[in-house]
Design a protein around this motif. Sequence first.
Motif, PDB file in Angstrom:
ATOM      1  N   GLU A 137       0.826  -1.210   0.000  1.00 43.39           N
ATOM      2  CA  GLU A 137       0.000   0.000   0.000  1.00 43.39           C
ATOM      3  C   GLU A 137       0.858   1.257   0.000  1.00 43.39           C
ATOM      4  O   GLU A 137       0.517   2.256  -0.650  1.00 43.39           O
ATOM      5  CB  GLU A 137      -0.944  -0.002   1.210  1.00 43.39           C
ATOM      6  N   VAL A 138       1.977   1.216   0.727  1.00 48.44           N
ATOM      7  CA  VAL A 138       2.899   2.354   0.711  1.00 48.44           C
ATOM      8  C   VAL A 138       3.522   2.490  -0.666  1.00 48.44           C
ATOM      9  O   VAL A 138       3.675   3.601  -1.208  1.00 48.44           O
ATOM     10  CB  VAL A 138       3.976   2.193   1.802  1.00 48.44           C
ATOM     11  N   ALA A 139       3.893   1.340  -1.265  1.00 48.28           N
ATOM     12  CA  ALA A 139       4.502   1.360  -2.600  1.00 48.28           C
ATOM     13  C   ALA A 139       3.548   1.906  -3.646  1.00 48.28           C
ATOM     14  O   ALA A 139       3.969   2.513  -4.641  1.00 48.28           O
ATOM     15  CB  ALA A 139       4.948  -0.055  -2.973  1.00 48.28           C
ATOM     16  N   LYS A 140       2.245   1.725  -3.424  1.00 42.43           N
ATOM     17  CA  LYS A 140       1.247   2.250  -4.368  1.00 42.43           C
ATOM     18  C   LYS A 140       1.043   3.754  -4.201  1.00 42.43           C
ATOM     19  O   LYS A 140       0.239   4.349  -4.908  1.00 42.43           O
ATOM     20  CB  LYS A 140      -0.093   1.550  -4.156  1.00 42.43           C
ATOM     21  N   GLY A 141       1.737   4.360  -3.221  1.00 47.74           N
ATOM     22  CA  GLY A 141       1.615   5.791  -3.025  1.00 47.74           C
ATOM     23  C   GLY A 141       0.692   6.192  -1.908  1.00 47.74           C
ATOM     24  O   GLY A 141       0.372   7.388  -1.760  1.00 47.74           O
ATOM     25  N   GLY A 142       0.280   5.235  -1.110  1.00 48.62           N
ATOM     26  CA  GLY A 142      -0.592   5.569   0.010  1.00 48.62           C
ATOM     27  C   GLY A 142       0.116   6.447   1.024  1.00 48.62           C
ATOM     28  O   GLY A 142       1.224   6.113   1.480  1.00 48.62           O
ATOM     29  N   ARG A 143      -0.481   7.556   1.383  1.00 45.50           N
ATOM     30  CA  ARG A 143       0.143   8.473   2.348  1.00 45.50           C
ATOM     31  C   ARG A 143      -0.844   8.875   3.452  1.00 45.50           C
ATOM     32  O   ARG A 143      -0.642   9.878   4.142  1.00 45.50           O
ATOM     33  CB  ARG A 143       0.635   9.738   1.630  1.00 45.50           C
ATOM     34  N   GLU A 144      -1.869   8.103   3.662  1.00 46.61           N
ATOM     35  CA  GLU A 144      -2.810   8.383   4.744  1.00 46.61           C
ATOM     36  C   GLU A 144      -2.080   8.238   6.096  1.00 46.61           C
ATOM     37  O   GLU A 144      -1.265   7.325   6.271  1.00 46.61           O
ATOM     38  CB  GLU A 144      -4.001   7.433   4.701  1.00 46.61           C
ATOM     39  N   PRO A 145      -2.353   9.123   7.043  1.00 41.07           N
ATOM     40  CA  PRO A 145      -1.654   9.052   8.337  1.00 41.07           C
ATOM     41  C   PRO A 145      -1.773   7.691   9.022  1.00 41.07           C
ATOM     42  O   PRO A 145      -0.801   7.204   9.599  1.00 41.07           O
ATOM     43  CB  PRO A 145      -2.340  10.151   9.162  1.00 41.07           C
ATOM     44  N   GLU A 146      -2.953   7.063   8.950  1.00 37.71           N
ATOM     45  CA  GLU A 146      -3.133   5.761   9.607  1.00 37.71           C
ATOM     46  C   GLU A 146      -2.213   4.722   8.981  1.00 37.71           C
ATOM     47  O   GLU A 146      -1.590   3.917   9.685  1.00 37.71           O
ATOM     48  CB  GLU A 146      -4.595   5.322   9.517  1.00 37.71           C
ATOM     49  N   LEU A 147      -2.115   4.726   7.636  1.00 39.22           N
ATOM     50  CA  LEU A 147      -1.249   3.780   6.947  1.00 39.22           C
ATOM     51  C   LEU A 147       0.220   4.025   7.298  1.00 39.22           C
ATOM     52  O   LEU A 147       0.956   3.082   7.620  1.00 39.22           O
ATOM     53  CB  LEU A 147      -1.466   3.894   5.434  1.00 39.22           C
ATOM     54  N   ILE A 148       0.649   5.270   7.232  1.00 43.36           N
ATOM     55  CA  ILE A 148       2.061   5.568   7.476  1.00 43.36           C
ATOM     56  C   ILE A 148       2.433   5.291   8.931  1.00 43.36           C
ATOM     57  O   ILE A 148       3.532   4.799   9.211  1.00 43.36           O
ATOM     58  CB  ILE A 148       2.366   7.030   7.098  1.00 43.36           C
ATOM     59  N   ALA A 149       1.539   5.586   9.862  1.00 36.88           N
ATOM     60  CA  ALA A 149       1.822   5.281  11.274  1.00 36.88           C
ATOM     61  C   ALA A 149       2.027   3.783  11.462  1.00 36.88           C
ATOM     62  O   ALA A 149       2.966   3.347  12.145  1.00 36.88           O
ATOM     63  CB  ALA A 149       0.690   5.784  12.156  1.00 36.88           C
ATOM     64  N   ALA A 150       1.158   2.969  10.849  1.00 34.83           N
ATOM     65  CA  ALA A 150       1.301   1.516  10.961  1.00 34.83           C
ATOM     66  C   ALA A 150       2.596   1.059  10.289  1.00 34.83           C
ATOM     67  O   ALA A 150       3.306   0.180  10.804  1.00 34.83           O
ATOM     68  CB  ALA A 150       0.092   0.826  10.346  1.00 34.83           C
ATOM     69  N   TYR A 151       2.916   1.628   9.143  1.00 37.21           N
ATOM     70  CA  TYR A 151       4.132   1.257   8.420  1.00 37.21           C
ATOM     71  C   TYR A 151       5.380   1.591   9.238  1.00 37.21           C
ATOM     72  O   TYR A 151       6.321   0.783   9.313  1.00 37.21           O
ATOM     73  CB  TYR A 151       4.151   1.979   7.069  1.00 37.21           C
ATOM     74  N   LEU A 152       5.417   2.769   9.849  1.00 35.13           N
ATOM     75  CA  LEU A 152       6.573   3.152  10.668  1.00 35.13           C
ATOM     76  C   LEU A 152       6.740   2.211  11.855  1.00 35.13           C
ATOM     77  O   LEU A 152       7.865   1.864  12.230  1.00 35.13           O
ATOM     78  CB  LEU A 152       6.416   4.595  11.158  1.00 35.13           C
ATOM     79  N   ARG A 153       5.646   1.804  12.452  1.00 35.57           N
ATOM     80  CA  ARG A 153       5.732   0.855  13.574  1.00 35.57           C
ATOM     81  C   ARG A 153       6.272  -0.493  13.074  1.00 35.57           C
ATOM     82  O   ARG A 153       7.031  -1.168  13.781  1.00 35.57           O
ATOM     83  CB  ARG A 153       4.369   0.692  14.237  1.00 35.57           C
TER      84      ARG A 153
END
Length: 945
Positions: free
Chosen positions: A862-878
Amino acid sequence: MAVLLFLSGGTALVYELVWSKYLGNVLGNSGQAHAVVLATFMGGLALGASVFGRTADRVKSPLALYGVLELGVALYALAFPYVLDALGSLWLSVAPGVPDGWRVGPRLLVAALSLVVPTLLMGGTLPALVRHFADSLSGVQRELARLYAVNSLGAAVGVFLAGTKLVPTLGLSASAKMAAGLNLLLAVAALLLARRHPPALAPGQAAPASAEGADVVYPRLAVRAALMGVLLSGFTSMMYQVTWIRLLSIVLGASTYAFTLILTAFILGIGLGSFWLMTRAQKVDPLRLFGWMQVALVASLCVALPLYVRLPHLFRTAQWMLTRSVDTWPLFQLLTFGFCCLVLLVPTFFMGAAFPAVARVATAKVSEVGRELGSVYLWNTVGTITGSALGGLVLMPWWGMEGNFIAGVVSNLLAAVLAFHALPGRPASPAKALWPAAVAAVLALGVLGSMSGWSVRLSGIASIRSHTKPPESYAKLVEDTERDIRPVFYQDDTFATVLVADYPRDHLRFMKLNGKIDASNGSDVETQVVAGHLGALLHARDPKNVLLVGAGAAITAGSVLAHPVERLDMVEIAPAVIDAARLFKDDNRNAVDDPRTRVHIDDAKTFMALADRKYDLVVSVPSNPWVAGVSGLFTRDFFQTVDRHLADDGVLVQWIHTYESNEELIKLVVRTMRDTFPHATTWLGPHDLVMVASRKPLVMDAERLAARMEAPEVKKDLSRVGINDVFALLSKQVHSEAGQLAFAGPGPINTDDHNLLEYASPIAFFVANIDVRVKDERRSPDGSSRLFIEDYLHQHPPTAEQAGLLFRNMERYHAANDPLVRGVAGLWRQVAPDSRDAAVALGKTALAQKDLTLAASLLEPEVAKGGREPELIAAYLRLVAERAWATRTVWTPVEVGPALVLGREVAQAHPEDAELSRAVKQLCDALPAGVCAPTNTPVAAPVGP
């Protein structure tokens, strides 16, 4: 004889505790009921002292009289349950015809008839023994102090053993029988000793000439001052006791153990004061000594008052040093008792020394010491009854704890003035005669005047449930509390101290009862709302007459009133809670003032026993069962009372918590309820359970349920907790009927006579296991087929929207690593495989369960597809941070630079997102110290309560 009197004092307090609980089960545990029982008990003792004091002067052997009195107490104790059964029937026949506000009369009648015989007999024991041993007026003070001290110390041991060992282990009836057996032994021993030891003075015999010349007969003015002083002393002692119990309940928690330890420390201090007086050479005039004791009592309160408001911080600090486990429970009890002694021991010491001294002043003839001592007791008891009744029922609601202390100090000073003024040979100048009282008055004025408002601060900083390290100082605790919390309501009533405050940071409003948060418009709203709706939604018909036990913030009441009910009887034991609930009208739909609502200030068990109607629905949402008196609403006796007052197709909704409890206690409650109700299911979880019980099985009609949930007011109320349809509601079922029975299993039943929950709950509360999970049929290998949701899903497969909404609900109220949350996220992903939100939801739950492989497979694409929603990025950083901790070694360094840059970019674009800011910090914590130094990443606001 000292041993006999010590044991006699112990058995008397066992009886007082046991009989008070018996009467509480019949008359209720309201403030009025407690005051009536205490007044009756004290009045009986005074009457006994007066009646048998006169008898002791005339009988040949006062010691034999003492033995007969003990024998009578023992025999009556064995008969007490049968007497109470008969009087309970009288209460149930008379009280329903009396208006709520006037039931103090029948209560007083039942309490008086049940207690007058044993208390009459108990009251005569001390005058009889003083008459037996005293051979001179100078000996009256010595013997009274000695016997009073021994009796009080025995009473302290008795109440401690009864409240912490006997009743928890044996129950009420067995404890009373054990005390009765001990009384029988005391009676036999006293009668045998009476044959060998004649009284110091035979009836009518004159006292020998006093070698010390101390047999002073006081003038009438001094006797009057002494009697008025002993009345004022009794008044203040009980008013202080009522106030100290409230104060310490706020600090220590209002459990039955805390009450026992408070009473133990109170009586211990009185015994030690009498013991000191016994050992003191009689060189100071007793009336002067009484005056000085009153002054010392005032001074001790003035010194202690600044300590009172610091007690929450001191107790939290001391408690923080303990490891919370069953093994350290005795240490916690010792710590609690230490705090009780810190508050009570010094002032009660002065009380204990004052009574025997002033009693000597009122004694004119040693041959009539029984009668005269009985008269002193009578005056003292008038004061104690007045102090208990006025202090708890009138003055506490009128001017609160602060006003009670002020009234007590004024009364003590008045008693001191009367004593110093009536002294034989006092200085002619009032200034010289009354200077000690004047100095104490100035001290009291300065201290009490400078500390106005301390009780509100005490309630604000008290935090019985706090499991975090306390601030380093009292000043810091006050600063933090006053910065974060805004009190909007405070009142001391007959039953509890109620505080309502706002927490502006998180837009929360909460209600505290005796230092414990009992309701809020925060995370526990779902429990309050679901408890209000479940019974009405599952009922075979629309319920018309509803009874609600426990008001709280009245959010549950508002949910009940969303349905077409005609009458809601709301029973609340604490009057101030009703006024406080009005401050939640935006959350409870103005339930308190709804024309269908009738508020009743009473004990729920008593109210139900006297109810003149059948109810279609009873909703019981009391406070936690570790709070003294509340466990009575989880006994078989209570459930049987509910059953008698339900309509044939009536439904009971019963709340119980799992946090700060344990599985065995939850099983005990479920098993006890099912002992009365053959059909029941469990809902909600994980921290609160709502059980729906009935005589007849409840049939789940999906169409009827959907229609009821579509009613505008019902739909609106349920939507605020994320329950928007039948699918969401049925997903909240934890147990089927069979599953609930299997969970409860065989075992003991909780009863009024042996209330296991009352004594086990405070221990579980201390251990503070926050995450107690019951066996949930939603996760059972084969049990889910018995749940309502199983059949419903076959006919109504959930949509992606429904699955997403249910996930948001579960995410809000469940722990992130709860398998149920992951299960709902998996369902959402299954029905919406292309949804980024569903992928993030499942990724977050996998991450919470340390399933990094699944989390990465969901989040990284989802990040690779360009997703930049705060919920997604917070989960990705964790995810990146967790993987760094899991894989990094000296041989395998990790590269997270791109993730950190991405996180900072998105955080700068969304500075309001606290979760994202915390995720950036979590990633930085996994990196070398200098990597994250130059950053403008916004800092998240602190998390609220």
